[in-house]
Scaffold this active site. Structure first.
Site, PDB file in Angstrom:
ATOM      1  N   CYS A  55       0.822  -1.186   0.000  1.00  0.00           N
ATOM      2  CA  CYS A  55       0.000   0.000   0.000  1.00  0.00           C
ATOM      3  C   CYS A  55       0.864   1.247   0.000  1.00  0.00           C
ATOM      4  O   CYS A  55       2.069   1.179   0.141  1.00  0.00           O
ATOM      5  CB  CYS A  55      -0.877   0.011   1.246  1.00  0.00           C
ATOM      6  N   ARG A  81       1.166   2.496  -6.115  1.00  0.00           N
ATOM      7  CA  ARG A  81       1.381   1.450  -5.119  1.00  0.00           C
ATOM      8  C   ARG A  81       0.102   0.682  -4.793  1.00  0.00           C
ATOM      9  O   ARG A  81       0.140  -0.316  -4.080  1.00  0.00           O
ATOM     10  CB  ARG A  81       1.922   2.056  -3.817  1.00  0.00           C
ATOM     11  N   TRP A 128      -2.790  -1.533  -2.546  1.00  0.00           N
ATOM     12  CA  TRP A 128      -2.354  -2.246  -3.762  1.00  0.00           C
ATOM     13  C   TRP A 128      -3.177  -3.512  -3.957  1.00  0.00           C
ATOM     14  O   TRP A 128      -3.611  -3.815  -5.057  1.00  0.00           O
ATOM     15  CB  TRP A 128      -0.869  -2.585  -3.641  1.00  0.00           C
ATOM     16  N   ASN A 154       1.156   0.022   6.094  1.00  0.00           N
ATOM     17  CA  ASN A 154       1.643  -0.740   4.946  1.00  0.00           C
ATOM     18  C   ASN A 154       2.536  -1.842   5.481  1.00  0.00           C
ATOM     19  O   ASN A 154       3.517  -1.558   6.165  1.00  0.00           O
ATOM     20  CB  ASN A 154       2.438   0.178   4.009  1.00  0.00           C
ATOM     21  N   GLY A 155       2.200  -3.095   5.197  1.00  0.00           N
ATOM     22  CA  GLY A 155       3.040  -4.194   5.667  1.00  0.00           C
ATOM     23  C   GLY A 155       2.195  -5.331   6.190  1.00  0.00           C
ATOM     24  O   GLY A 155       1.055  -5.520   5.760  1.00  0.00           O
ATOM     25  N   GLU A 532      16.877 -18.122 -18.211  1.00  0.00           N
ATOM     26  CA  GLU A 532      16.342 -16.824 -17.813  1.00  0.00           C
ATOM     27  C   GLU A 532      17.336 -15.704 -18.142  1.00  0.00           C
ATOM     28  O   GLU A 532      16.949 -14.618 -18.577  1.00  0.00           O
ATOM     29  CB  GLU A 532      15.982 -16.846 -16.319  1.00  0.00           C
ATOM     30  N   LYS A 536      16.491 -12.530 -20.645  1.00  0.00           N
ATOM     31  CA  LYS A 536      16.666 -11.111 -20.280  1.00  0.00           C
ATOM     32  C   LYS A 536      17.509 -10.405 -21.332  1.00  0.00           C
ATOM     33  O   LYS A 536      17.163  -9.313 -21.784  1.00  0.00           O
ATOM     34  CB  LYS A 536      17.347 -10.952 -18.910  1.00  0.00           C
ATOM     35  N   GLU A 539      15.609 -10.108 -24.820  1.00  0.00           N
ATOM     36  CA  GLU A 539      14.468  -9.197 -24.936  1.00  0.00           C
ATOM     37  C   GLU A 539      14.872  -7.737 -24.733  1.00  0.00           C
ATOM     38  O   GLU A 539      14.172  -6.839 -25.183  1.00  0.00           O
ATOM     39  CB  GLU A 539      13.356  -9.593 -23.962  1.00  0.00           C
ATOM     40  N   HIS A 555      25.903 -31.366 -28.395  1.00  0.00           N
ATOM     41  CA  HIS A 555      25.092 -32.077 -29.399  1.00  0.00           C
ATOM     42  C   HIS A 555      24.617 -31.143 -30.516  1.00  0.00           C
ATOM     43  O   HIS A 555      23.622 -31.425 -31.164  1.00  0.00           O
ATOM     44  CB  HIS A 555      23.889 -32.740 -28.717  1.00  0.00           C
ATOM     45  N   LYS A 655       3.794  -5.739 -20.898  1.00  0.00           N
ATOM     46  CA  LYS A 655       3.968  -6.307 -19.559  1.00  0.00           C
ATOM     47  C   LYS A 655       3.047  -7.509 -19.370  1.00  0.00           C
ATOM     48  O   LYS A 655       3.405  -8.477 -18.724  1.00  0.00           O
ATOM     49  CB  LYS A 655       3.684  -5.226 -18.510  1.00  0.00           C
TER      50      LYS A 655
HETATM   51  C1  F6R Z   1      10.172 -11.634 -19.521  1.00  0.00           C
HETATM   52  C2  F6R Z   1       8.769 -11.481 -19.206  1.00  0.00           C
HETATM   53  C3  F6R Z   1       7.792 -12.383 -19.857  1.00  0.00           C
HETATM   54  C4  F6R Z   1       6.740 -12.843 -18.840  1.00  0.00           C
HETATM   55  C5  F6R Z   1       5.647 -13.672 -19.523  1.00  0.00           C
HETATM   56  C6  F6R Z   1       4.666 -14.224 -18.524  1.00  0.00           C
HETATM   57  O1  F6R Z   1      10.951 -10.699 -18.862  1.00  0.00           O
HETATM   58  O2  F6R Z   1       8.396 -10.627 -18.437  1.00  0.00           O
HETATM   59  O3  F6R Z   1       8.408 -13.471 -20.441  1.00  0.00           O
HETATM   60  O4  F6R Z   1       7.398 -13.592 -17.865  1.00  0.00           O
HETATM   61  O5  F6R Z   1       4.984 -12.887 -20.468  1.00  0.00           O
HETATM   62  O6  F6R Z   1       4.050 -13.195 -17.820  1.00  0.00           O
HETATM   63  P1  F6R Z   1       3.218 -13.488 -16.500  1.00  0.00           P
HETATM   64  O7  F6R Z   1       4.172 -13.946 -15.462  1.00  0.00           O
HETATM   65  O8  F6R Z   1       2.576 -12.175 -16.166  1.00  0.00           O
HETATM   66  O9  F6R Z   1       2.218 -14.533 -16.840  1.00  0.00           O
END
Ligand code: F6R
Length: 660
Positions: A55, A81, A128, A154-155, A532, A536, A539, A555, A655
């Site tokens: 929050c 938030r 939040w 908050n917490g 992973e 990163k 992308e 292979h 996102k």
């Molecule tokens: C990579 C990234 C995406 C998400 C994917 C799943 O940095 O952010 O690969 O991980 O789109 O998203 P969620 O976790 O929101 O289902």
């Protein structure tokens, strides 16, 4: 057992659970039988999610003018938030006045005119955590029986249930389901016993266990706001026209840039012309000069970091700590469901899938149970035919809205599977589709690339794995104790890594920034780290990076390697260590330049490497991705910036991917 709302749980299906039935519910009895409660009963009776509210809180003590417009303005700036309920309180003519309701700030403003709140001292709150259950009664501020005190928080107060029971036994009547309300009643109790407001708060908070940023006002001392900080953010702003406190600086930055940082276990007493700092432990007064913040509001939102991504990478000591606070009851519920299952699938996309890959390794090696991690978009086509009532699907999604994950979950549900959900977004669809749900408590992630939410998801999944291993009695107590101890140390290991290796990673990026491609390799649990790290970099810097299980690299991939090709190894000193030395040598023999992430006590891999990034020693191998991924997050971030891209907004990405 915890009850409800901000710090705890509610049922995402149908009516909110009745408080008494929850208190009466004997979870121990049911779960100790190892019996899985049918999904429809989960829905009716059991609190199915656990969360810490992320929050925003704000407070002010003004020389002139009314608090309403000031609090309204502060809360608007804190809205990122949280945005599912909002409330303010002030002291007017010796009485506490509260305006609060569910809804976004604009909606509540329209309905209640919070900006019209009179008074010279006031507190405000925006939440939040959203999910079907935000309500007027659970919105902050909360008051005591006699409305002499109002508090925003908050917490999480971990021991609130015990405190609530004690206070109820003393005759206190509670109006909400929050953990926060105990604070108001505790302070009331001390006021009744003759203490002044400041001392009553100081003594009351000594009883609290957990994390909290609090701001309180009191009808009988109408010139003061008392603020307290432990593990949740709280800053004080000071100016000739009044004093402020808030969860972060942007809240009051348009009014003052003179800031005092509160440390843990400190309180601040704000009056219109003074800020007093007090140590909670002994009540001693503290003296700390304010400093001047030169940031714009936008920079302040990033707390001084140039990008949200870097801010979020640096938040991981606390976001991992928050994720690890998941209460045992919810872990136990998930463990019970998993223990009963005949088939278990982990379903997720992108970074969340990588968290599942690492977790699957732990489920197999620690809890000795078979788990199939599947990319969500492939799940129904590949495995739909064998999903049935004996299947448990663990669905992991930061946003809770990823279309591929949701359609996999719906497909599994239609076939009778039990759904266990892990998400960062309480108001999203995944929690509502889940039979049991755990919030990962990372707070909003503004950078498009997932960073802190990866380590939080993995933390929650590993806690579930440990709960399952304990239930199945397949691992010695000492081994489990070592992992539990590792959980406690994770925030420190992350902090050390961030403070010691950021520059090192930056200099490696500088040296290798002209390379057209990179390869990431790992073995065992570090395959997930490599994948992973690759995602990163790919992308954010748009480089065609490659990742492999190191053993598989010979292979096919090895034909790509030529003089100077950079290969990045995630190489913790775990059970795969001796094998990875061989893989490093294979790459080196073909001219690859080796960048390795190694334990500080490493010998062989470090010696074979051109560059090393050093990770603290002592991390249990099953927890290693939570620390080893950090240099790779930093690497991708720095490479993106080096290439002139915006790491917060990589091209073509959203996102939350809500299309198939
Ligand atoms: C990579 C990234 C995406 C998400 C994917 C799943 O940095 O952010 O690969 O991980 O789109 O998203 P969620 O976790 O929101 O289902």
């Amino acid at each position: 057992m915890p009850i409800l709302d901000d710090s705890t749980a509610f049922c995402p299906f149908g009516p909110k659970p009745n408080r008494d039935s929850l208190l009466d519910y004997s979870i121990g009895q049911t779960l100790s039988t190892g019996m899985l409660i049918p999904a429809d009963r989960f829905r009716r009776r059991i609190p199915t999610q656990q969360m810490i509210a992320m929050c925003g809180i704000a407070a002010c003590a003004l020389k002139n003018g009314e608090v309403g417009p000031v609090l309204y303005d502060c809360l608007k700036r804190l809205e990122y938030r949280g945005y599912d309920s909002v409330g303010v309180a002030s002291v007017v003519n010796g009485k506490i006045v509260v305006k609060k309701d569910k809804g976004k700030i604009e909606e509540v403003e329209h309905e209640l005119r919070i900006s019209d709140l009179p008074g010279r001292v006031g507190i405000g709150h925006t939440r939040w955590a959203t999910h079907g259950a935000p309500s007027q009664e659970n919105a902050h501020p909360h008051t005591d029986c006699g409305s002499t005190v109002a508090v925003v928080h908050n917490g999480i107060i971990e021991n609130f249930m015990k405190l609530r029971q004690e206070l109820e036994a003393q005759g206190h009547i509670f109006k909400s389901r929050t953990d926060t309300e105990v604070v108001a009643h505790l302070v009331e109790e001390h006021l009744r016993n003759g203490m002044g407001f400041v001392e009553a708060v100081r003594v009351a908070v000594k009883k609290l266990v957990g994390a909290y940023a609090l701001a309180l006002i009191c009808a009988s001392e109408p010139d003061k706001v008392v603020c307290v900080r432990k593990e949740s953010p709280l800053v004080v702003g000071t100016s000739p026209s009044g004093n402020y406190c808030a969860s972060d600086i942007p809240a009051f930055l348009s009014r003052t840039n003179r800031v005092i940082l509160l440390e843990d276990d400190e309180m601040a007493v704000l009056t219109a012309d003074k800020v007093r700092l007090i140590q909670i432990d002994d009540g001693e007064e503290l003296f700390r000069d304010p400093f001047t913040v030169e940031w714009s509001v936008e920079t302040a939102l990033k707390t001084g970091f140039p990008h949200f991504m870097l801010k979020e990478i640096n938040e991981q000591p606390s976001s991992v700590r928050n994720a690890l606070r998941t209460q045992p009851i919810y872990l136990d519920l998930m463990a019970s469901a998993l223990n009963k299952a005949k088939k278990i699938f982990f379903v997720a996309c992108g970074t969340s899938h990588h968290a599942c890959l690492a977790a699957a390794y732990v489920f197999s090696n620690l809890a000795k149970i078979e788990v199939t991690p599947v990319v969500a978009s492939e799940f129904i086509d590949s495995f739909g035919a064998i999903v049935d009532q004996d299947t448990v699907v663990v669905a992991v999604s930061q946003s809770g809205e990823t279309a591929d994950t949701l359609s996999a979950v719906r497909g599994a549900k239609n076939r009778g599977a039990t759904i266990l959900g892990i998400s960062n977004t309480m108001g999203s669809t995944l929690p509502r589709l889940s039979d049991v749900y755990i919030g990962q408590n990372s707070g909003p992630e503004m950078g498009v690339a997932a960073t802190k939410t990866f380590t939080a998801q993995l933390s929650v999944l590993l806690k579930v794995a440990v709960a399952l291993a304990r239930k199945r009695e397949v691992v010695g107590k000492n081994d489990l104790a070592a992992i539990e101890a590792g959980f406690n140390q994770l925030p420190d290991w992350i902090s050390i890594l961030l403070s010691t290796q950021r520059e090192r990673v930056g200099s490696i990026v500088e040296k290798y920034s002209d390379r057209p491609s990179f390869c990431f390799l790992g073995r065992g649990i570090s395959v997930a780290t490599a994948l992973e790290g690759r995602l990163k970099l790919l992308e954010l810097s748009y480089l065609p990076a490659i990742a492999y299980p190191a053993g598989e690299s010979k292979h096919g991939f090895i034909s790509v390697v030529e003089q100077g090709y950079p290969v990045i190894f995630a190489a913790p000193k775990d059970e795969c260590y001796s094998k990875i030395i061989g893989n490093v040598m294979e790459m080196k023999a073909r001219g690859a330049q080796i960048i390795s992430i190694v334990d500080e006590k490493d010998g062989d891999v470090a010696k074979l490497s051109d560059e090393t990034i050093i990770v603290p020693s002592g991390i249990p191998s099953m927890l290693s991705p939570i620390v080893y991924i950090l240099p790779l997050q930093l690497f991708a971030y720095s490479m993106s910036v080096r290439k002139g891209h915006d790491p917060d907004f990589p091209r073509n990405l959203a996102k939350s991917v809500t299309v198939h």
